[in-house]
Scaffold this motif. Structure first.
Motif, PDB file in Angstrom:
ATOM      1  N   GLY A  25       0.755  -1.148   0.114  1.00 38.70           N
ATOM      2  CA  GLY A  25      -0.044  -0.116   0.100  1.00 38.70           C
ATOM      3  C   GLY A  25       0.991   1.287  -0.083  1.00 38.70           C
ATOM      4  O   GLY A  25       1.039   1.755   1.045  1.00 38.70           O
ATOM      5  N   ILE A  26       1.237   1.639  -1.124  1.00 37.56           N
ATOM      6  CA  ILE A  26       2.113   2.768  -1.408  1.00 37.56           C
ATOM      7  C   ILE A  26       1.565   4.028  -1.853  1.00 37.56           C
ATOM      8  O   ILE A  26       0.815   3.705  -2.897  1.00 37.56           O
ATOM      9  N   ASP A  27       1.424   5.074  -1.327  1.00 31.47           N
ATOM     10  CA  ASP A  27       0.954   6.213  -2.053  1.00 31.47           C
ATOM     11  C   ASP A  27       2.201   7.376  -2.159  1.00 31.47           C
ATOM     12  O   ASP A  27       2.866   7.633  -1.146  1.00 31.47           O
ATOM     13  N   LEU A  28       2.306   7.847  -3.107  1.00 38.20           N
ATOM     14  CA  LEU A  28       3.410   8.686  -3.451  1.00 38.20           C
ATOM     15  C   LEU A  28       3.020   9.695  -4.651  1.00 38.20           C
ATOM     16  O   LEU A  28       2.096   9.389  -5.508  1.00 38.20           O
ATOM     17  N   SER A  29       3.409  10.791  -4.647  1.00 40.18           N
ATOM     18  CA  SER A  29       3.215  11.818  -5.453  1.00 40.18           C
ATOM     19  C   SER A  29       4.649  12.512  -5.901  1.00 40.18           C
ATOM     20  O   SER A  29       5.158  12.916  -5.019  1.00 40.18           O
ATOM     21  N   ILE A  30       4.875  12.313  -7.046  1.00 38.44           N
ATOM     22  CA  ILE A  30       6.290  13.059  -7.494  1.00 38.44           C
ATOM     23  C   ILE A  30       5.857  14.163  -8.558  1.00 38.44           C
ATOM     24  O   ILE A  30       5.258  13.880  -9.600  1.00 38.44           O
ATOM     25  N   ASP A  31       6.629  15.303  -8.340  1.00 41.20           N
ATOM     26  CA  ASP A  31       6.128  16.398  -9.005  1.00 41.20           C
ATOM     27  C   ASP A  31       7.076  16.390 -10.231  1.00 41.20           C
ATOM     28  O   ASP A  31       8.218  15.991 -10.389  1.00 41.20           O
ATOM     29  N   LYS A  32       6.644  17.194 -11.116  1.00 48.91           N
ATOM     30  CA  LYS A  32       7.397  17.340 -12.374  1.00 48.91           C
ATOM     31  C   LYS A  32       8.677  17.946 -12.117  1.00 48.91           C
ATOM     32  O   LYS A  32       8.713  19.183 -11.639  1.00 48.91           O
ATOM     33  N   GLY A  33       9.852  17.635 -12.621  1.00 53.37           N
ATOM     34  CA  GLY A  33      11.124  18.101 -12.476  1.00 53.37           C
ATOM     35  C   GLY A  33      11.826  18.008 -11.530  1.00 53.37           C
ATOM     36  O   GLY A  33      13.102  18.542 -11.172  1.00 53.37           O
ATOM     37  N   GLU A  34      11.253  17.067 -10.435  1.00 55.00           N
ATOM     38  CA  GLU A  34      12.036  17.116  -8.936  1.00 55.00           C
ATOM     39  C   GLU A  34      12.906  15.708  -9.154  1.00 55.00           C
ATOM     40  O   GLU A  34      12.475  14.790 -10.027  1.00 55.00           O
ATOM     41  N   ILE A  35      13.872  15.836  -8.180  1.00 54.95           N
ATOM     42  CA  ILE A  35      14.541  14.555  -8.271  1.00 54.95           C
ATOM     43  C   ILE A  35      14.090  13.767  -7.020  1.00 54.95           C
ATOM     44  O   ILE A  35      13.932  14.474  -5.678  1.00 54.95           O
ATOM     45  N   PHE A  36      13.386  12.908  -6.976  1.00 52.17           N
ATOM     46  CA  PHE A  36      12.652  12.105  -5.935  1.00 52.17           C
ATOM     47  C   PHE A  36      13.444  10.891  -5.529  1.00 52.17           C
ATOM     48  O   PHE A  36      13.825   9.822  -6.353  1.00 52.17           O
TER      49      PHE A  36
END
Lengths: 354, 219
Positions: A25-36
């Motif tokens: 159950g993984i929830d993640l949000s990664i933004d445009k242009g970022e290094i996550f």
């Protein structure tokens, strides 16, 4: 750019076999242009996680959105096109030994049936970007590890992806080469405003490369946030342990051997660990300490790092006095919003001079 | 040595070469795809088809467990059907091909399985279609091992070709048996053996060299 919702992955289960719940159950949000960054110990599920983003791994439950598209709904043909917009770099490079550097970088374009002359036009700038123009006709076996990874990066970028997935890309490299590869990736991120997902088990990679980080443990995200914040105030034990590995490395072995847990014997001095972060990190803390506690402090070891251009330091000092003075010093440090604690005791005679 | 013996030898060598080359070519044409399919149809693999994998694997094993001389005799009706006759050099190509095909299939399977699975993953991540993975990744990467395997097959077929004399095939083996053994001509027997040794040596050396040139893994 990338959104993971309630991601689950269960392996096995066929014919009464053993099942393995890799992602819970993984929830993640990664933004445009970022290094996550996604960090975790081996077996935590991070490699599975990154493979769900380009559907090398199908999920058991939950959804993966890339650029607004639920990738589980893609047909095989659409998946092929989609994958060209997501580059991937691997720990063991995964270069074709039968192809030259040029041939390896050209492969994704060949697969997409790009005409030969256009391939040449697009491969050259990639080789320039990673600094391998002069190695164009060499085979991977003739390259060093760092050079191989540069080829891997060029290959992943040649199709002009929107997302770059990095799976333990520096784990097979020595520290110096690691730094060069991290610098290159940072540079590429800035120049191309590429969204990057970086999987690693090394906190230093997160520190030197990432904007935000999620810590994964046993298939769950246990902590996430801005890299500086997570580094400075790790909340979860796994995060603390991962960071401790980094810090402990800065305490020389010879010192670690002579520092023992309390209670301190007669004549032994407490060792205090002071963590510098935040607005007071630049304060002349040692001389203030001496004045407040009325004793001298001997610096045993320390390091100051810059994480996202903010100072973050750790100092190990020997309080030349008893535990009472040490406590007074700790209280003073804490009043300055810095962290300090007694980590053990040391016999002053056993401390190496200098 | 008389010119007569030399011409006998030359003729026999040409016949052997003809049988082996044709059997090798057809065997590769049939066994190659079969080998690739065997290597990629297992559980969780590129073209997962486990029933196919089991059945074909079983047939391949069955064929390979029959001694060649028995296989050659047993399939005489089939040989007659394909070649129109069961006697002669051309007819001998049939059992040689039947023996070569499963052997080559296993050789190719092994070579393809030897390719690092990370490369398949990388190709998939690039958006490669399954057939592209076979032709752009698996076969080029497996090529050195395939060349070595086909060299081995060639040497094996030369040995087998000596046995087809028993079912009316020609070639060096037949010459050795009929002249060298049955007519008590040790000189011809020796000549046949020497020619075989030299030919096998040349083929192995050429195969090794080619494989080494193709192999870019170690330098």
């Amino acid at each position: 750019m990338i959104r993971l919702e309630g991601l689950e992955k269960i392996y096995g289960g066929g014919r009464g076999g053993v099942t393995h719940h890799a992602l819970k159950g993984i929830d993640l949000s990664i933004d445009k242009g970022e290094i996550f960054g996604i960090i975790g110990r081996s077996g935590a599920g991070k490699s599975t996680l990154i493979r769900t983003i380009n559907r090398l791994e199908d999920v058991t439950g939950g959804r993966v959105f890339v650029d607004g598209v639920d990738i589980a709904t893609l047909s095989n043909a659409e998946l092929t096109i989609f994958r060209r917009s997501v580059g991937m770099v691997f720990q063991h490079f995964n270069l074709l030994s039968s192809r030259t550097v040029y041939g390896n970088v050209a492969l994704p374009l060949e697969l997409a049936k790009v005409p030969k002359d256009e391939i040449a036009k697009r491969v050259q700038p990639m080789l320039e970007l990673v600094g391998l123009t002069d190695k164009s006709d060499r085979y991977p076996s003739e390259l060093s590890g760092g050079q191989k990874q540069r080829v891997g990066i060029a290959r992943a970028l040649v199709a002009e992806p929107k997302v770059l997935l990095c799976d333990e890309v520096t784990s097979a490299l020595d520290p110096e080469t690691t730094q060069q590869i991290l610098d290159l990736l940072r540079d590429i991120n800035r120049r191309m405003s590429l969204t990057m997902v970086v999987i690693t088990h090394e906190m230093s990679v997160v520190r030197d490369l990432c904007d935000r980080v999620a810590v994964i443990d046993d298939g769950l995200i246990v902590e996430s946030g801005n890299v500086f914040d997570v580094f400075v105030k790790p909340a979860h034990p796994t995060t603390q342990a991962l960071i401790a590995n980094e810090i402990e490395a800065s305490l020389p072995k010879s010192l670690r051997r002579i520092i023992h847990d309390g209670p301190g014997g007669p004549g032994e001095n407490p060792v205090v660990k002071i963590v510098f972060t935040g607005p007071n990190a630049y304060d002349p803390i040692i001389s203030q300490l001496s004045r407040t506690a009325g004793i001298d402090f001997n610096i045993l070891a320390g390091q100051v790092d810059y994480i996202q251009n903010r100072p973050f330091g750790i100092l190990f000092v020997e309080a030349k006095g008893g535990i009472d003075e040490a406590e007074k010093a700790i209280a003073f440090v804490q009043s300055r919003n810095l962290k300090a604690e007694v980590i053990g005791y040391v016999d002053p005679d056993s401390v190496p001079a200098g | 040595m008389s010119t007569q013996i030399l011409s006998l030898l030359a003729n026999a060598a040409i016949e052997t070469g003809y049988m082996v080359l044709i059997a090798l070519s057809i065997g590769t044409l049939l066994g190659g795809p079969l080998g690739v399919m065997l290597a990629t149809s297992g559980r969780g693999e590129l073209f997962e088809a486990r029933v196919f994998n089991r059945v074909v694997g079983g047939i391949v094993n069955a064929t390979r467990s029959i001694p060649f001389i028995i296989l050659a005799v047993a399939i005489i009706p089939f040989t007659r059907m394909v070649a129109g006759t069961s006697i002669g050099t051309s007819a001998a190509i049939v059992p040689l091909t039947v023996a070569a095909t499963p052997f080559i299939a296993r050789i190719i399977e092994g070579a393809v399985r030897g390719v690092d699975s990370g490369l398949i993953e990388a190709a998939q991540a690039m958006g490669a279609k399954p057939l592209q993975i076979v032709f752009k990744v698996l076969l080029p990467e497996a090529l050195p091992a395939i060349v070595l395997g086909l060299t081995l097959t060639t040497v094996l077929l030369i040995g087998y070709s000596a046995m087809v004399g028993a079912v009316g095939g020609g070639g060096l083996g037949d010459l050795g048996i009929r002249y060298g053994y049955q007519r008590f001509r040790p000189d011809i027997m020796a000549a046949v053996v020497i020619v075989l040794i030299v030919v096998v040596q040349l083929i192995q050396t050429a195969g090794d060299r080619l494989a080494r040139r193709l192999n870019k893994r170690v330098r």
